[in-house]
Design a protein around this motif. Sequence first.
Motif, PDB file in Angstrom:
ATOM      1  N   LEU A 115       0.903  -1.010   0.067  1.00  0.00           N
ATOM      2  CA  LEU A 115      -0.028   0.093   0.066  1.00  0.00           C
ATOM      3  C   LEU A 115       0.791   1.238   0.069  1.00  0.00           C
ATOM      4  O   LEU A 115       0.393   2.287  -0.848  1.00  0.00           O
ATOM      5  N   VAL A 116       2.043   1.352   0.890  1.00  0.00           N
ATOM      6  CA  VAL A 116       2.893   2.411   0.981  1.00  0.00           C
ATOM      7  C   VAL A 116       3.565   2.473  -0.658  1.00  0.00           C
ATOM      8  O   VAL A 116       3.611   3.582  -1.186  1.00  0.00           O
ATOM      9  N   VAL A 117       4.109   1.340  -1.200  1.00  0.00           N
ATOM     10  CA  VAL A 117       4.728   1.500  -2.228  1.00  0.00           C
ATOM     11  C   VAL A 117       3.706   1.933  -3.616  1.00  0.00           C
ATOM     12  O   VAL A 117       4.182   2.607  -4.404  1.00  0.00           O
ATOM     13  N   ILE A 118       2.495   1.447  -3.708  1.00  0.00           N
ATOM     14  CA  ILE A 118       1.675   1.876  -4.699  1.00  0.00           C
ATOM     15  C   ILE A 118       1.266   3.503  -4.807  1.00  0.00           C
ATOM     16  O   ILE A 118       1.487   3.833  -5.681  1.00  0.00           O
ATOM     17  N   ARG A 138      13.973   1.786   0.799  1.00  0.00           N
ATOM     18  CA  ARG A 138      13.363   0.420   0.402  1.00  0.00           C
ATOM     19  C   ARG A 138      12.341   0.674  -0.407  1.00  0.00           C
ATOM     20  O   ARG A 138      11.972   0.036  -1.709  1.00  0.00           O
ATOM     21  N   TYR A 139      11.271   1.525  -0.106  1.00  0.00           N
ATOM     22  CA  TYR A 139      10.212   1.644  -0.953  1.00  0.00           C
ATOM     23  C   TYR A 139      10.655   2.270  -2.413  1.00  0.00           C
ATOM     24  O   TYR A 139      10.008   1.925  -3.198  1.00  0.00           O
ATOM     25  N   VAL A 140      11.420   3.306  -2.280  1.00  0.00           N
ATOM     26  CA  VAL A 140      11.945   3.902  -3.468  1.00  0.00           C
ATOM     27  C   VAL A 140      12.497   2.555  -4.404  1.00  0.00           C
ATOM     28  O   VAL A 140      12.138   2.481  -5.619  1.00  0.00           O
ATOM     29  N   ALA A 141      13.413   1.841  -3.998  1.00  0.00           N
ATOM     30  CA  ALA A 141      13.751   0.635  -4.498  1.00  0.00           C
ATOM     31  C   ALA A 141      12.735  -0.049  -5.156  1.00  0.00           C
ATOM     32  O   ALA A 141      13.049  -0.773  -6.347  1.00  0.00           O
ATOM     33  N   VAL A 142      11.673  -0.484  -4.516  1.00  0.00           N
ATOM     34  CA  VAL A 142      10.794  -1.387  -5.012  1.00  0.00           C
ATOM     35  C   VAL A 142      10.123  -0.651  -6.105  1.00  0.00           C
ATOM     36  O   VAL A 142       9.708  -1.418  -7.113  1.00  0.00           O
ATOM     37  N   VAL A 143       9.671   0.532  -5.802  1.00  0.00           N
ATOM     38  CA  VAL A 143       9.056   1.426  -7.314  1.00  0.00           C
ATOM     39  C   VAL A 143       9.958   1.284  -8.499  1.00  0.00           C
ATOM     40  O   VAL A 143       9.719   1.033  -9.372  1.00  0.00           O
ATOM     41  N   ALA A 144      11.184   1.421  -8.175  1.00  0.00           N
ATOM     42  CA  ALA A 144      12.399   1.365  -9.101  1.00  0.00           C
ATOM     43  C   ALA A 144      12.218   0.022  -9.874  1.00  0.00           C
ATOM     44  O   ALA A 144      12.396   0.135 -11.182  1.00  0.00           O
ATOM     45  N   VAL A 145      12.557  -1.041  -9.049  1.00  0.00           N
ATOM     46  CA  VAL A 145      12.469  -2.330  -9.668  1.00  0.00           C
ATOM     47  C   VAL A 145      11.111  -2.714 -10.456  1.00  0.00           C
ATOM     48  O   VAL A 145      11.231  -3.408 -11.490  1.00  0.00           O
TER      49      VAL A 145
END
Lengths: 358, 295
Positions: free
Chosen positions: A43-46, A281-288
């Motif tokens: 939910l944060v990542v989205i 980490r959240y940024v990393a997940v969005v980037a990947v």
Amino acid sequence: MRSSRLTPVLILLGAVTAVQLLTLATGKDFYLTQLTMTAYYFLVVIGLCLLMGFAGQISLGHAGFFAIGGYTSAFLTTLDVSAYRDASLVASLAKLQLLMNRQDLYGAQVLTVHPWAACVGAVLLALGVAFAIGVPVLKLKGHYLAMATLGFGTIIFSIVLGTRRFGAADGISSVPAFPVLPGVSVSGGSSGRVLNYYFAWLLVTGAMVLLLNLINSRVGRALRSIHGAEDAASAMGVDTARYKLSTFVLSAALAAIAGVFLTHYNGGIGPSEAGVMKSVRYVAVVAVGGMGSLWGTLIMSTVLNFFSLRGYFGTFDDAVFGGILILIMLFAPDGIIGSDLRKLERKINPKSQTANFK
Amino acid sequence: MIELFFQYLVAGLTYGAIYAIVGIGFNIIYNTTGIINFAQGEFVMLGGMTAVTLHGFLPLPVAIIAAVLITMVIGGLIEMTFIRWLARPSVLRMIIITIGISILVREAALLIWGEGVRSLPYFTGNEVSALSFGGVRVSPQVIWTIGVCSVIVLLLNLFFQYTMLGREMRACAANREAAALCGIPTKNMVTLSFVLSAGIGALAGCVVSPITYTQYNIGTGLAIKGFTVAILGGLGNSMAAVAAGFILGILESFSIWVLPTAYKDAISISILLAMLFIRPSGLFGDREAMRLKDF
């Protein structure tokens, strides 16, 4: 919602059910705990995905909004006000049904704020903070924007770490269960594991539907135009400042909601949830996930967070995320599955446009 | 009371000197590349940590020199591996890459040195020795820190003003394409800027280590302070960064009077945010000068 957009949502629901049945069949239903937590982190990542991939604004402070949600809710639902039962404020809150009588871990009767009231309060606080911070911050660009959001995250971190009321380094524990709906209660017990799993993933599905509709609407096109060329978008009559701010506030609210539910699910929250590393980490997940591909982000977020929560990365947990961040940005700034997925999306729905990140 | 005032002042100057060096490190790289290197604080940590380890079997001055050289090599290698070959990367991409680098360096340090807090011995005297200036007691290490930082600033100025290499770097900062047309190897200048800022960061990490101690995770905090200083002085303006460093150090030091120590970090970040919102060109810079971007 058109059928071309409905199909992936149905696939998601099918996958969620299939995973649950699979864990049941193989007797690994303890995996559901991590999968539930993964859902909340998503939910944060989205929200961040919408902000970074579509509006083109970076935020290195989203763990701060998560912490505002989690800590507010944890603080209010563990604060025993029974001693002030007669004070006018407490009495009027009680009259409004905003308080809850319950037993704490040691069996003592306590009077605390009802989780629903705390949840609403937490989200409103996050909205307020996001608005107050967003107005000046989103005027900045590039390095300044990154540093300002990083600074915001660090302030929240040092506040929760330095305040004794928030448990300082220990955080807040023994947060009660959250009776969201009759029969559904967000808490970490193994009896409610399956129910909690479905609740979390239905929440994710709901957020997904909301955002998919948003990005394929006039608003979504406006956001993409801001990412592409802000001045041009502005010249075409797009109120860039307002769109950026609304996206920022929306993503902050999603982060806060995730914080509230995960805190109730874990029964507590610690300062590390507000740390800079979490935001990164959240940024990393969005980037990947491909910077602006909601489905790509969903897949990568689930895989990475699940592995991380299961402890597969061991002591290299942070290093894995750092390494991923560099590798993706060096070699595939559009994400690994993002670009393929985008082709697929175009095949299914030729009219769908997704932002390119260069 | 007046003694206490000066005591805080000295503490502020000490931290301020370190912040100034980190801020200058930001500026050197920013000037040649337009990149904010989020891993800047990690150089300070690496310098301190390496020196502590080398001091196990080398005399102190040799250990420090070796640590600075090693960090410079690491700085250069980082640039060559991650940045040199990227063609016109976007700012967002560079931010994320340098953040990734800082995480990797920090995690590597955690792996090598563990979570323990380390420190170099005092260069002269020990923890209790102090020079007295009219009732104000000053540790000799404070003199060392402020002295070494002053020498760094002086040498950097001479380097950029009077040496060919320094002038080439400035040319690269002022206009990269024009510099390349004049036959200046701009890519090497970028590597050099990383080497240089790694070196001064490492040296600062060594002199301050006896006072503030060194741990694998001090980098992020220092990077934020250093960036605050760089912004406060005006991004790219290194002499202003020195003044800004002292201002921030002193403000932080006196904030203990009003606020709990736990919130000390929040002070500098609030200043950073306030500067970014109100006057992003810095206290000393005006918008015109910002555009000319000279060292």
